[in-house]
Design an enzyme around this catalytic site. Structure first.
Site, PDB file in Angstrom:
ATOM      1  CG  ASP A 104      -1.959   1.049   1.269  1.00  0.00           C
ATOM      2  OD1 ASP A 104      -2.857   1.101   0.429  1.00  0.00           O
ATOM      3  OD2 ASP A 104      -1.841   1.892   2.202  1.00  0.00           O
ATOM      4  CD1 TRP A 150      -5.988   7.518  -2.585  1.00  0.00           C
ATOM      5  CD2 TRP A 150      -4.458   8.345  -3.999  1.00  0.00           C
ATOM      6  NE1 TRP A 150      -5.065   6.521  -2.843  1.00  0.00           N
ATOM      7  CE2 TRP A 150      -4.133   7.016  -3.706  1.00  0.00           C
ATOM      8  CE3 TRP A 150      -3.656   9.074  -4.871  1.00  0.00           C
ATOM      9  CZ2 TRP A 150      -3.004   6.391  -4.255  1.00  0.00           C
ATOM     10  CZ3 TRP A 150      -2.544   8.461  -5.426  1.00  0.00           C
ATOM     11  CH2 TRP A 150      -2.223   7.129  -5.106  1.00  0.00           C
ATOM     12  CG  HIS A 266      -5.833  -3.096   0.605  1.00  0.00           C
ATOM     13  ND1 HIS A 266      -4.959  -2.958  -0.465  1.00  0.00           N
ATOM     14  CD2 HIS A 266      -5.487  -2.117   1.491  1.00  0.00           C
ATOM     15  CE1 HIS A 266      -4.140  -1.945  -0.241  1.00  0.00           C
ATOM     16  NE2 HIS A 266      -4.442  -1.417   0.941  1.00  0.00           N
TER      17      HIS A 266
END
Length: 286
Positions: A104, A150, A266
């Site tokens: 990540d 983001w 993830h």
């Protein structure tokens, strides 16, 4: 987790870095992502320790490592600055050459480390990561929908206000069932500290402000990662769905890339540590 590992804090020029270190054999540095501390690597570290000396730091800005100084361009939170600090850390531990694995956000620092410090990085493993520039240039409505944070995190001040008003509500997917009680307690303690929340958010601001500039400069210069590289991704996450084959993208940034997907969500170090450790160990042992 971390059976037989030492917990210590090492001072580098930029500030203190907390880490765990254990095992024996060739040295591998494991860099975590967001929102995590080094504790996310516990199960993987235990599996690697019989064959590798494993170093797991809190990446600067996270956990109990130093929070980089503020700058208008987030320079001190850039992946270049963090890479430099972590290379210094490894040298202070007596390791001038090592393998590096990043997940990540940690994959961005690992990538920058391989770019900027090629004499230090023997092999690179990136998990669920692409260069920031690739994300931004390929951003579409699906990226904006699913990765909106983001751009929210890139805004001044407001992200920290929102998160620190109720950290447990913002990071509501953190779970002791998934990561284990010790890792959960560690990250939950971290997100209660406003300065750490700020450090984690600055990591994203740096991506929007300066990391992509560094990426573009390397691409324009034709610079590529020279060491062997392994690209891994979670099959139950969206990296491949949004961008296609990650190996094809990384071929634009490195001269020797292989890779494949792992059956996991993830946070693969917590959800499928066995397959991740096996993939890493096999690649590093070649």
């Amino acid at each position: 987790m971390f059976r037989g590992f030492d917990l210590r804090t090492v001072q580098v020029d930029a500030g203190p870095i907390r880490l765990r270190m254990g095992g024996r054999g060739p040295v591998v540095l494991l860099l975590h992502g967001h929102p995590r501390t080094h504790m996310t690597w516990g199960k993987v570290a235990d599996l690697l320790a019989p064959s590798f000396t494993v170093v797991c730091p809190d990446v600067p800005g996270f956990g109990l490592s130093y929070v980089p100084l503020d700058a208008t361009d987030s320079l001190h939170s850039s992946k270049a600055a963090k890479a430099t600090a972590l290379v210094e850390l490894m040298a202070r531990l007596g390791h001038n050459e090592f393998f590096v694995v990043g997940h990540d956000r940690g994959s961005l620092t690992a990538f920058r480390m391989a770019m900027n410090h090629p004499d230090a990085v023997r092999k690179l493993v990136v998990v669920d990561g692409l260069p920031v520039l690739e994300h931004l240039e390929r951003a579409d409505w699906k990226f904006a929908r699913d990765w909106y944070h983001w751009f929210f995190f890139a805004q001044p001040e407001k992200p920290e206000r929102v998160i620190s008003a109720d950290p447990d509500a913002w990071y509501d997917r953190l779970s002791p069932v998934l990561m284990g009680d010790d890792a959960y307690a560690d990250i939950r303690g971290a997100i209660q500290r406003p300065e750490v929340v700020h450090g984690m958010i600055e990591d994203y601001r740096a991506g929007i402000r300066i990391d992509h500039v560094h990426d573009k400069a390397d691409r324009d210069a034709g610079k590529k990662i020279g060491c062997p590289m392994l690209c891994l991704w979670s099959l139950r996450d969206d990296l491949e769905q949004i961008y296609g084959n990650p190996v094809a993208i990384w071929n634009n940034w490195a001269v020797d890339v292989s890779g494949f997907g792992i059956d996991s969500g993830h946070h693969v170090a917590e959800e499928n540590p066995g397959d991740l450790a096996k993939a890493v160990a096999t690649f590093l042992s070649k």
